[in-house]
Design a protein around this motif. Structure first.
Motif, PDB file in Angstrom:
ATOM      1  N   SER A   1     -20.824  18.957 -60.060  1.00  0.00           N
ATOM      2  CA  SER A   1     -21.303  20.320 -59.852  1.00  0.00           C
ATOM      3  C   SER A   1     -22.573  20.281 -59.005  1.00  0.00           C
ATOM      4  O   SER A   1     -23.420  19.406 -59.181  1.00  0.00           O
ATOM      5  CB  SER A   1     -21.616  20.958 -61.202  1.00  0.00           C
ATOM      6  OG  SER A   1     -22.336  22.157 -61.019  1.00  0.00           O
ATOM      7  N   PRO A   2     -22.738  21.250 -58.108  1.00  0.00           N
ATOM      8  CA  PRO A   2     -23.971  21.319 -57.322  1.00  0.00           C
ATOM      9  C   PRO A   2     -25.139  21.933 -58.090  1.00  0.00           C
ATOM     10  O   PRO A   2     -26.236  22.066 -57.549  1.00  0.00           O
ATOM     11  CB  PRO A   2     -23.581  22.190 -56.130  1.00  0.00           C
ATOM     12  CG  PRO A   2     -22.445  23.009 -56.597  1.00  0.00           C
ATOM     13  CD  PRO A   2     -21.728  22.184 -57.631  1.00  0.00           C
ATOM     14  N   CYS A   3     -24.938  22.269 -59.354  1.00  0.00           N
ATOM     15  CA  CYS A   3     -25.994  22.897 -60.151  1.00  0.00           C
ATOM     16  C   CYS A   3     -27.222  22.003 -60.225  1.00  0.00           C
ATOM     17  O   CYS A   3     -27.121  20.805 -60.484  1.00  0.00           O
ATOM     18  CB  CYS A   3     -25.488  23.179 -61.564  1.00  0.00           C
ATOM     19  SG  CYS A   3     -26.732  23.961 -62.614  1.00  0.00           S
ATOM     20  N   ILE A   4     -28.400  22.610 -59.991  1.00  0.00           N
ATOM     21  CA  ILE A   4     -29.661  21.871 -60.102  1.00  0.00           C
ATOM     22  C   ILE A   4     -30.562  22.482 -61.172  1.00  0.00           C
ATOM     23  O   ILE A   4     -31.735  22.163 -61.252  1.00  0.00           O
ATOM     24  CB  ILE A   4     -30.399  21.787 -58.747  1.00  0.00           C
ATOM     25  CG1 ILE A   4     -30.740  23.178 -58.220  1.00  0.00           C
ATOM     26  CG2 ILE A   4     -29.587  20.993 -57.738  1.00  0.00           C
ATOM     27  CD1 ILE A   4     -31.676  23.174 -57.008  1.00  0.00           C
ATOM     28  N   GLY A   5     -29.994  23.368 -61.988  1.00  0.00           N
ATOM     29  CA  GLY A   5     -30.724  23.920 -63.112  1.00  0.00           C
ATOM     30  C   GLY A   5     -31.658  25.076 -62.787  1.00  0.00           C
ATOM     31  O   GLY A   5     -32.483  25.458 -63.602  1.00  0.00           O
ATOM     32  N   ILE A   6     -31.536  25.631 -61.586  1.00  0.00           N
ATOM     33  CA  ILE A   6     -32.299  26.833 -61.214  1.00  0.00           C
ATOM     34  C   ILE A   6     -31.265  27.956 -61.145  1.00  0.00           C
ATOM     35  O   ILE A   6     -30.705  28.231 -60.097  1.00  0.00           O
ATOM     36  CB  ILE A   6     -33.025  26.656 -59.868  1.00  0.00           C
ATOM     37  CG1 ILE A   6     -33.963  25.462 -59.942  1.00  0.00           C
ATOM     38  CG2 ILE A   6     -33.773  27.935 -59.487  1.00  0.00           C
ATOM     39  CD1 ILE A   6     -34.590  25.091 -58.614  1.00  0.00           C
ATOM     40  N   CYS A   7     -31.001  28.558 -62.270  1.00  0.00           N
ATOM     41  CA  CYS A   7     -29.860  29.452 -62.406  1.00  0.00           C
ATOM     42  C   CYS A   7     -30.281  30.920 -62.395  1.00  0.00           C
ATOM     43  O   CYS A   7     -30.387  31.560 -63.447  1.00  0.00           O
ATOM     44  CB  CYS A   7     -29.091  29.108 -63.671  1.00  0.00           C
ATOM     45  SG  CYS A   7     -28.604  27.374 -63.744  1.00  0.00           S
TER      46      CYS A   7
ATOM     47  N   GLY B   1     -30.387  28.327 -57.015  1.00  0.00           N
ATOM     48  CA  GLY B   1     -30.435  26.872 -57.093  1.00  0.00           C
ATOM     49  C   GLY B   1     -29.297  26.190 -56.343  1.00  0.00           C
ATOM     50  O   GLY B   1     -29.519  25.386 -55.441  1.00  0.00           O
ATOM     51  N   CYS B   2     -28.067  26.523 -56.692  1.00  0.00           N
ATOM     52  CA  CYS B   2     -26.916  25.809 -56.123  1.00  0.00           C
ATOM     53  C   CYS B   2     -26.194  26.572 -55.018  1.00  0.00           C
ATOM     54  O   CYS B   2     -25.315  26.011 -54.365  1.00  0.00           O
ATOM     55  CB  CYS B   2     -25.926  25.449 -57.228  1.00  0.00           C
ATOM     56  SG  CYS B   2     -25.096  26.869 -57.998  1.00  0.00           S
TER      57      CYS B   2
ATOM     58  N   TRP C   1     -18.301  22.879 -51.968  1.00  0.00           N
ATOM     59  CA  TRP C   1     -19.372  22.000 -51.479  1.00  0.00           C
ATOM     60  C   TRP C   1     -19.513  22.093 -49.964  1.00  0.00           C
ATOM     61  O   TRP C   1     -20.628  22.103 -49.433  1.00  0.00           O
ATOM     62  CB  TRP C   1     -19.084  20.547 -51.873  1.00  0.00           C
ATOM     63  CG  TRP C   1     -19.725  20.118 -53.152  1.00  0.00           C
ATOM     64  CD1 TRP C   1     -19.109  19.934 -54.361  1.00  0.00           C
ATOM     65  CD2 TRP C   1     -21.100  19.797 -53.368  1.00  0.00           C
ATOM     66  NE1 TRP C   1     -20.019  19.516 -55.304  1.00  0.00           N
ATOM     67  CE2 TRP C   1     -21.262  19.416 -54.720  1.00  0.00           C
ATOM     68  CE3 TRP C   1     -22.224  19.788 -52.553  1.00  0.00           C
ATOM     69  CZ2 TRP C   1     -22.480  19.041 -55.261  1.00  0.00           C
ATOM     70  CZ3 TRP C   1     -23.442  19.408 -53.093  1.00  0.00           C
ATOM     71  CH2 TRP C   1     -23.559  19.041 -54.429  1.00  0.00           C
TER      72      TRP C   1
ATOM     73  N   ARG D   1     -27.054  27.613 -47.180  1.00  0.00           N
ATOM     74  CA  ARG D   1     -28.467  27.216 -47.199  1.00  0.00           C
ATOM     75  C   ARG D   1     -29.128  27.581 -45.877  1.00  0.00           C
ATOM     76  O   ARG D   1     -30.237  28.129 -45.859  1.00  0.00           O
ATOM     77  CB  ARG D   1     -28.601  25.711 -47.466  1.00  0.00           C
ATOM     78  CG  ARG D   1     -30.045  25.271 -47.620  1.00  0.00           C
ATOM     79  CD  ARG D   1     -30.183  23.858 -48.132  1.00  0.00           C
ATOM     80  NE  ARG D   1     -29.332  23.537 -49.272  1.00  0.00           N
ATOM     81  CZ  ARG D   1     -29.546  23.937 -50.532  1.00  0.00           C
ATOM     82  NH1 ARG D   1     -30.605  24.663 -50.816  1.00  0.00           N
ATOM     83  NH2 ARG D   1     -28.729  23.586 -51.492  1.00  0.00           N
TER      84      ARG D   1
END
Length: 68
Positions: free
Chosen positions: A10-16, A27-28, A50, A57
């Motif tokens: 998952s591209p999740c980086i915890g900035i949701c 985040g993602c 992806w 971005r």
């Protein structure tokens, strides 16, 4: 010879936090629908998400803040 199966991370980086203007997670950069479906998606679909993230971005980063 057995090839190891590697799941597409998952591209999740915890900035949701979702951006109201784009609908993308800050985040993602995925949409809420992409985030919700991630666990059920096959590898092809995950790769497609992806592949689209760098363009999102660039689009996000090219947006200039409004002058105050």
């Amino acid at each position: 010879m057995n090839a190891a199966v590697v799941a597409i991370a998952s591209p999740c980086i915890g900035i949701c936090t979702l951006d109201a203007g784009t609908g993308w997670c800050e985040g993602c950069l995925r949409t809420i629908d992409e985030i919700a479906a991630w666990g059920a998606l096959d590898e092809r679909a995950r790769r497609e998400i992806w592949k689209g993230l760098p363009a999102r971005r660039r689009e996000r980063d090219d947006v200039k803040p409004e002058a105050a």
